[in-house]
Design a protein around this motif. Structure first.
Motif, PDB file in Angstrom:
ATOM      1  N   ALA A 215       0.560  -1.148  -0.008  1.00  0.00           N
ATOM      2  CA  ALA A 215       0.169  -0.062  -0.098  1.00  0.00           C
ATOM      3  C   ALA A 215       1.207   1.315   0.386  1.00  0.00           C
ATOM      4  N   THR A 216       0.676   2.363  -0.837  1.00  0.00           N
ATOM      5  CA  THR A 216       1.074   3.482  -0.823  1.00  0.00           C
ATOM      6  C   THR A 216       0.142   4.695  -0.384  1.00  0.00           C
ATOM      7  N   LEU A 217       0.611   5.350   1.171  1.00  0.00           N
ATOM      8  CA  LEU A 217      -0.141   6.332   1.184  1.00  0.00           C
ATOM      9  C   LEU A 217       0.349   7.423   1.454  1.00  0.00           C
ATOM     10  N   ALA A 218      -0.613   8.553   1.027  1.00  0.00           N
ATOM     11  CA  ALA A 218       0.555   9.952   1.293  1.00  0.00           C
ATOM     12  C   ALA A 218       0.055  10.232   2.938  1.00  0.00           C
ATOM     13  N   THR A 219       0.862  10.629   3.490  1.00  0.00           N
ATOM     14  CA  THR A 219       1.150  10.521   5.370  1.00  0.00           C
ATOM     15  C   THR A 219       1.349  12.413   5.133  1.00  0.00           C
ATOM     16  N   PRO A 220       1.351  12.587   6.593  1.00  0.00           N
ATOM     17  CA  PRO A 220       1.810  13.734   7.122  1.00  0.00           C
ATOM     18  C   PRO A 220       3.411  13.425   6.649  1.00  0.00           C
ATOM     19  N   MET A 221       4.072  12.858   6.372  1.00  0.00           N
ATOM     20  CA  MET A 221       5.732  12.582   6.521  1.00  0.00           C
ATOM     21  C   MET A 221       5.503  12.448   4.964  1.00  0.00           C
ATOM     22  N   GLY A 222       5.280  12.509   4.416  1.00  0.00           N
ATOM     23  CA  GLY A 222       5.414  12.417   2.218  1.00  0.00           C
ATOM     24  C   GLY A 222       4.961  10.778   2.199  1.00  0.00           C
ATOM     25  N   SER A 223       4.693  10.916   1.559  1.00  0.00           N
ATOM     26  CA  SER A 223       4.527   9.556   0.132  1.00  0.00           C
ATOM     27  C   SER A 223       5.271   8.269   1.017  1.00  0.00           C
ATOM     28  N   MET A 224       4.387   7.431   0.949  1.00  0.00           N
ATOM     29  CA  MET A 224       5.193   6.024   1.751  1.00  0.00           C
ATOM     30  C   MET A 224       4.722   4.830   1.323  1.00  0.00           C
ATOM     31  N   THR A 225       5.727   3.666   1.351  1.00  0.00           N
ATOM     32  CA  THR A 225       4.816   2.405   0.323  1.00  0.00           C
ATOM     33  C   THR A 225       5.225   1.012   1.855  1.00  0.00           C
ATOM     34  N   VAL A 226       4.300   0.563   2.058  1.00  0.00           N
ATOM     35  CA  VAL A 226       4.862  -0.640   2.497  1.00  0.00           C
ATOM     36  C   VAL A 226       4.061  -1.695   2.241  1.00  0.00           C
ATOM     37  N   GLU A 227       4.551  -2.187   2.120  1.00  0.00           N
ATOM     38  CA  GLU A 227       4.464  -4.213   2.177  1.00  0.00           C
ATOM     39  C   GLU A 227       4.112  -4.381   3.362  1.00  0.00           C
ATOM     40  N   SER A 228       3.123  -5.762   3.359  1.00  0.00           N
ATOM     41  CA  SER A 228       2.856  -6.242   4.079  1.00  0.00           C
ATOM     42  C   SER A 228       3.440  -7.823   4.478  1.00  0.00           C
ATOM     43  N   ASP A 229       4.324  -7.751   5.837  1.00  0.00           N
ATOM     44  CA  ASP A 229       5.259  -8.671   6.198  1.00  0.00           C
ATOM     45  C   ASP A 229       5.210  -9.964   6.132  1.00  0.00           C
ATOM     46  N   LYS A 230       3.721 -10.551   6.043  1.00  0.00           N
ATOM     47  CA  LYS A 230       3.093 -12.061   5.983  1.00  0.00           C
ATOM     48  C   LYS A 230       2.777 -11.948   3.895  1.00  0.00           C
ATOM     49  N   ASN A 231       3.752 -12.864   3.932  1.00  0.00           N
ATOM     50  CA  ASN A 231       3.359 -13.531   2.606  1.00  0.00           C
ATOM     51  C   ASN A 231       3.746 -14.936   2.040  1.00  0.00           C
ATOM     52  N   ALA A 232       3.734 -15.598   2.769  1.00  0.00           N
ATOM     53  CA  ALA A 232       4.352 -17.573   2.830  1.00  0.00           C
ATOM     54  C   ALA A 232       3.159 -17.703   3.535  1.00  0.00           C
ATOM     55  N   PHE A 233       2.171 -18.684   3.039  1.00  0.00           N
ATOM     56  CA  PHE A 233       1.195 -19.915   3.980  1.00  0.00           C
ATOM     57  C   PHE A 233       1.201 -21.004   3.236  1.00  0.00           C
ATOM     58  N   LEU A 234       0.621 -22.038   4.299  1.00  0.00           N
ATOM     59  CA  LEU A 234       0.585 -23.413   3.786  1.00  0.00           C
ATOM     60  C   LEU A 234      -0.996 -23.648   4.024  1.00  0.00           C
ATOM     61  N   ILE A 235      -1.338 -24.049   2.736  1.00  0.00           N
ATOM     62  CA  ILE A 235      -2.579 -24.277   3.420  1.00  0.00           C
ATOM     63  C   ILE A 235      -3.127 -25.642   1.602  1.00  0.00           C
ATOM     64  N   PRO A 236      -3.648 -26.592   3.178  1.00  0.00           N
ATOM     65  CA  PRO A 236      -3.839 -27.813   3.111  1.00  0.00           C
ATOM     66  C   PRO A 236      -5.259 -28.187   2.300  1.00  0.00           C
ATOM     67  N   GLU A 237      -5.757 -28.922   2.047  1.00  0.00           N
ATOM     68  CA  GLU A 237      -7.363 -29.694   1.520  1.00  0.00           C
ATOM     69  C   GLU A 237      -7.475 -30.752   1.522  1.00  0.00           C
TER      70      GLU A 237
END
Length: 409
Positions: free
Chosen positions: A82-104
């Motif tokens: 997500a990229t957001l305009a903030t009082p400290m300027g535009s900032m981009t942050v990525e989600s730390d969770k990006n790998a999941f094990l999903i059984p079925e």
């Protein structure tokens, strides 16, 4: 059939699934397909009878697939930012969770030439994001002004687990119907939402019961059709999150339906086409507009939701049986984006905006009773931009790989 063994196998796998996190955000938050064979074909599954996942794909299939079980797992790798305009300027942050094990898991038994029963255990989907605290004072990404900020990490964790016993009956030698009661458990946790007056509440759970109905017909030796329908599932409320979700914490599972056709182009090559619709707008917590309803207050019946529109999905897949041992698959899945520009800001939490998936897969059968299936897929990055209450851009891409073992008995 050993009924006790049948039940315990389903419950054991359900327990394993419940202990693992879920994170799907493909066609909205529903997965693009269920079972590794379907996932290798873009999710196309309605008119096919190649595994024991009838309870989630099309209950009418259980009358045709015989005695077999499947157990599989996938590594799901979504990349959210997500990229957001903030009082400290535009900032981009990525989600730390990006790998999941999903059984079925799927299990099916033919009781007679016309009657089949089974059980499917699966994760229906979920949303799982975690953005780090990025500003001085341990404040997080929801800093849209100099004074309104969330505290610490920002994220949500939604998991939906469904156990689907199934009964199917052949009306004739070419047509069957089926029904799957859906026993649903979901859990949810949110944190870092102090910007909206929502303190951290920890994890909460919810339960409900629904149903999926299915039909499968063989119109000729080379053409089959299938359809399934699941009405909206009324879930119990998340009591801890009555101040977040519309209707005092209600988070139902949306109505969805699919229909498809499969063509045998040659004795070895089969083409499948599916259309799916997921009616997210019928669940207020998901479908209510976010910023337009902000003044009504979170938790109210007409309070803010994620503003998701209904999603329409086209799935196309092909499989080629190269020889008795090897079958190859490929597919394409294209869906509409549920998030409108005016609702982008709140969807930092749930950026389910990807639209297209390319998929490939294969099955190796080393005997008449055992086989191994693999599938992999890629969803290219898609971004959506908004301006309220601050210029914001969210985006997502995805990769996945899965392995499934199958045995006939």
């Amino acid at each position: 059939m050993n009924v006790r063994l049948f039940a315990w196998r389903g419950l054991a796998v359900a327990a394993c699934l419940a202990a693992l996190p879920a994170a799907h955000a493909t066609n909205g938050y529903f997965p693009h397909g269920f079972g590794l064979k379907a996932k290798g074909m873009g999710g196309a599954s309605q008119a096919l009878t190649h595994d024991a996942f009838a309870g989630v794909n099309n209950p009418a299939q259980a009358a045709w697939v015989g005695n077999r079980f499947e157990v599989g797992a996938e590594i799901f790798n979504p990349k959210r930012s997500a990229t957001l305009a903030t009082p400290m300027g535009s900032m981009t942050v990525e989600s730390d969770k990006n790998a999941f094990l999903i059984p079925e898991m799927g299990y099916n038994v033919g009781l007679s030439n016309r009657l089949g029963v089974g059980i499917t255990v699966y994760g229906n989907g979920g949303m799982n994001t975690e953005y780090p605290a990025v500003f001085p004072g341990d404040t997080n990404f929801f800093c849209s002004s100099a004074t309104v900020c969330g505290q610490g990490k920002l994220g949500v964790d939604l998991m939906q687990l469904i156990v689907a016993p199934t009964v199917a009956y052949k009306l004739t030698d070419r047509h069957s119907v089926g029904v799957s009661p859906l026993l649903v458990y979901q859990s949810f946790k949110a944190y870092g939402l102090q910007a909206f007056g929502l303190p951290n509440q920890g994890r909460d759970s919810s339960t409900g019961m629904g149903v999926r109905l299915g039909y499968l017909g063989q119109l000729s030796d080379s053409v089959s059709v299938g359809a399934s329908f699941s009405p909206k599932i009324d879930m119990s409320r998340f009591k801890k999150y009555g101040g977040l979700f519309a209707e005092n914490g209600d988070f139902d599972i949306p109505e969805n339906f699919s229909f498809g056709v499969a063509f045998k182009l040659t004795p070895a090559v089969q083409l499948a086409l599916d259309y799916q619709r997921i009616n997210y707008s019928g669940v207020r917590a998901i479908g209510n507009a976010s910023m337009a309803n902000f003044a009504n207050g979170f938790g109210a019946a007409n309070g803010p939701g994620f503003g998701w529109q209904d999603v329409k999905v086209a799935k196309i897949g092909v499989q080629w049986q190269v020889n008795p041992a090897w079958t190859l698959r490929a597919g394409y899945n294209i869906g509409s984006n549920p998030v409108r520009s005016e609702d982008v800001y709140l969807n930092i939490l749930a950026p389910g905006v990807v639209r297209s998936h390319l998929t490939v897969g294969a099955t190796y059968a080393w005997s008449a009773k055992e086989e191994l299936t693999v599938a992999t897929w890629h969803a290219r990055r898609h971004n959506v931009e908004g301006t309220m209450p601050a210029p914001t851009r969210i985006g997502m891409s995805q990769n996945g790989f899965g392995v499934q073992y199958s045995r006939k008995f």
